[in-house]
Design a protein around this motif. Structure first.
Motif, short mmCIF file in Angstrom:
data_model
loop_
_atom_site.label_atom_id
_atom_site.label_comp_id
_atom_site.label_asym_id
_atom_site.label_seq_id
_atom_site.Cartn_x
_atom_site.Cartn_y
_atom_site.Cartn_z
N GLU A 1 0.82 -1.20 0.00
CA GLU A 1 0.00 0.00 0.00
C GLU A 1 0.86 1.26 0.00
N ASN A 2 0.24 2.37 -0.33
CA ASN A 2 0.87 3.69 -0.28
C ASN A 2 2.07 3.82 -1.21
N ASP A 3 2.02 3.16 -2.36
CA ASP A 3 3.07 3.28 -3.38
C ASP A 3 4.45 2.89 -2.87
N LYS A 4 4.50 1.98 -1.91
CA LYS A 4 5.78 1.52 -1.40
C LYS A 4 6.44 0.57 -2.41
N VAL A 5 7.77 0.50 -2.35
CA VAL A 5 8.54 -0.43 -3.17
C VAL A 5 9.23 -1.41 -2.24
N GLU A 6 9.03 -2.70 -2.47
CA GLU A 6 9.63 -3.71 -1.60
C GLU A 6 11.06 -4.02 -2.01
N VAL A 7 11.95 -3.96 -1.03
CA VAL A 7 13.32 -4.44 -1.19
C VAL A 7 13.47 -5.64 -0.26
N LEU A 8 13.67 -6.80 -0.85
CA LEU A 8 13.74 -8.05 -0.10
C LEU A 8 15.16 -8.59 -0.09
N GLU A 9 15.72 -8.77 1.11
CA GLU A 9 17.02 -9.42 1.21
C GLU A 9 16.81 -10.92 1.38
N VAL A 10 17.33 -11.70 0.44
CA VAL A 10 17.33 -13.15 0.57
C VAL A 10 18.69 -13.53 1.17
N PHE A 11 18.67 -14.16 2.33
CA PHE A 11 19.91 -14.41 3.06
C PHE A 11 19.93 -15.83 3.62
N ALA A 12 21.09 -16.21 4.13
CA ALA A 12 21.23 -17.48 4.85
C ALA A 12 22.06 -17.22 6.10
N TYR A 13 21.63 -17.76 7.22
CA TYR A 13 22.40 -17.58 8.46
C TYR A 13 23.79 -18.21 8.36
N SER A 14 23.93 -19.23 7.53
CA SER A 14 25.23 -19.89 7.39
C SER A 14 26.17 -19.15 6.44
N CYS A 15 25.67 -18.12 5.78
CA CYS A 15 26.45 -17.37 4.78
C CYS A 15 27.28 -16.29 5.44
N ASN A 16 28.60 -16.37 5.28
CA ASN A 16 29.50 -15.39 5.87
C ASN A 16 29.30 -14.00 5.26
N HIS A 17 29.04 -13.95 3.96
CA HIS A 17 28.80 -12.66 3.30
C HIS A 17 27.54 -11.99 3.86
N CYS A 18 26.53 -12.80 4.15
CA CYS A 18 25.30 -12.25 4.73
C CYS A 18 25.57 -11.66 6.11
N PHE A 19 26.39 -12.35 6.88
CA PHE A 19 26.76 -11.85 8.20
C PHE A 19 27.48 -10.52 8.08
N ASN A 20 28.43 -10.44 7.16
CA ASN A 20 29.18 -9.19 6.96
C ASN A 20 28.30 -8.08 6.39
N PHE A 21 27.25 -8.46 5.69
CA PHE A 21 26.36 -7.49 5.05
C PHE A 21 25.46 -6.77 6.06
N GLU A 22 25.34 -7.33 7.26
CA GLU A 22 24.42 -6.78 8.25
C GLU A 22 24.73 -5.32 8.58
N THR A 23 26.00 -4.96 8.66
CA THR A 23 26.37 -3.57 8.96
C THR A 23 25.90 -2.64 7.86
N ASN A 24 26.09 -3.05 6.61
CA ASN A 24 25.63 -2.24 5.47
C ASN A 24 24.12 -2.09 5.48
N LEU A 25 23.42 -3.19 5.78
CA LEU A 25 21.96 -3.15 5.77
C LEU A 25 21.41 -2.29 6.89
N GLU A 26 22.11 -2.27 8.01
CA GLU A 26 21.68 -1.42 9.12
C GLU A 26 21.68 0.05 8.70
N GLN A 27 22.74 0.46 7.99
CA GLN A 27 22.81 1.83 7.50
C GLN A 27 21.78 2.08 6.40
#
Length: 226
Positions: free
Chosen positions: A56-82
């Motif tokens: 609703e409200n003209d929102k655009v969905e950005v979906l992160e597909v991740f895996a808890y076992s993925c080291n890159h996903c773990f490192n990506f958390e800081t970037n995603l927080e920002q």
């Protein structure tokens, strides 16, 4: 006669300028692609079986597909927080654990159980740390429950939710979208169910976010068209 002609020109010129200005305002979004930096099949791919994402409200969905076992996903958390803190107001950011196999499904079950218990914000990063810093595999329920117990979840609450209908339904959806979006690696960012920002020219996680922001802006402008 000459006076009337001059007066007509005086009226006509501002009117034409006004109409041209209005035309530029209307068509600018549709021609904004001339300013886009990133290209299909280089920086992103179009999903052939796009999901019908309704927000609703003209929102655009950005979906992160991740895996808890993925080291890159773990490192990506800081970037995603920002990214979450500074994202455009029209972006709705969500996550989805990838489901390739039963092993991935177990970790995805942790995510959806924590979500259903209202503990996801507190536990999301903790699950990453348990796997990547404390070297836990989190593949059996006893070990998994120990994480939930730290956050005040009783054994009964955990068991009722861990294999509940709600969690199973979300696992099935995650497994379906993993296949539908043709997720081959994590993290992958999917924009409005239409684009995956993980083209072969993407070299860094930071660049993936730049592509994502541009694609989200494209989608938003598309929604603004009359």
């Amino acid at each position: 006669m000459a006076l009337n002609r001059k007066m007509k020109y005086r009226i006509l010129i501002p009117t034409v300028c006004l109409l041209l200005g209005a035309l530029v305002f209307v068509i600018s979004p549709s021609y904004a692609q001339n300013q886009w930096r990133f290209e299909e099949n280089k920086h992103y791919r179009v999903l052939p079986l796009a999901e019908n994402v309704r927000i609703e409200n003209d929102k655009v969905e950005v979906l992160e597909v991740f895996a808890y076992s993925c080291n890159h996903c773990f490192n990506f958390e800081t970037n995603l927080e920002q990214f979450e803190k500074n994202k455009a107001s029209y972006i709705n950011f969500v996550r989805m654990p990838v489901v390739y196999s039963e092993a991935y499904k177990m970790h995805a079950r942790i995510y959806y159980t924590a979500e259903s218990l209202g503990k996801l914000d507190a536990m999301h990063l903790e699950v990453f740390k348990a796997i990547h810093m404390n070297r836990k595999q989190l593949m059996n329920e006893k070990e998994i429950y120990q994480l939930f117990e730290k956050h005040g979840v009783s054994k009964n609450q955990f068991e009722n939710r861990f294999r509940s209908f709600t969690v199973e339904s979300k696992l099935n959806r995650a497994e379906r979208l993993t296949k539908k979006y043709k997720i081959r690696s994590t993290p992958t960012l999917v924009i409005n169910g239409k684009y995956a920002a993980n083209g072969p020219s993407i070299r860094t996680l930071e660049e993936m976010l730049l592509v994502t922001k541009e694609l989200a802006q494209r989608e938003y402008l598309l929604k603004q068209r009359p």
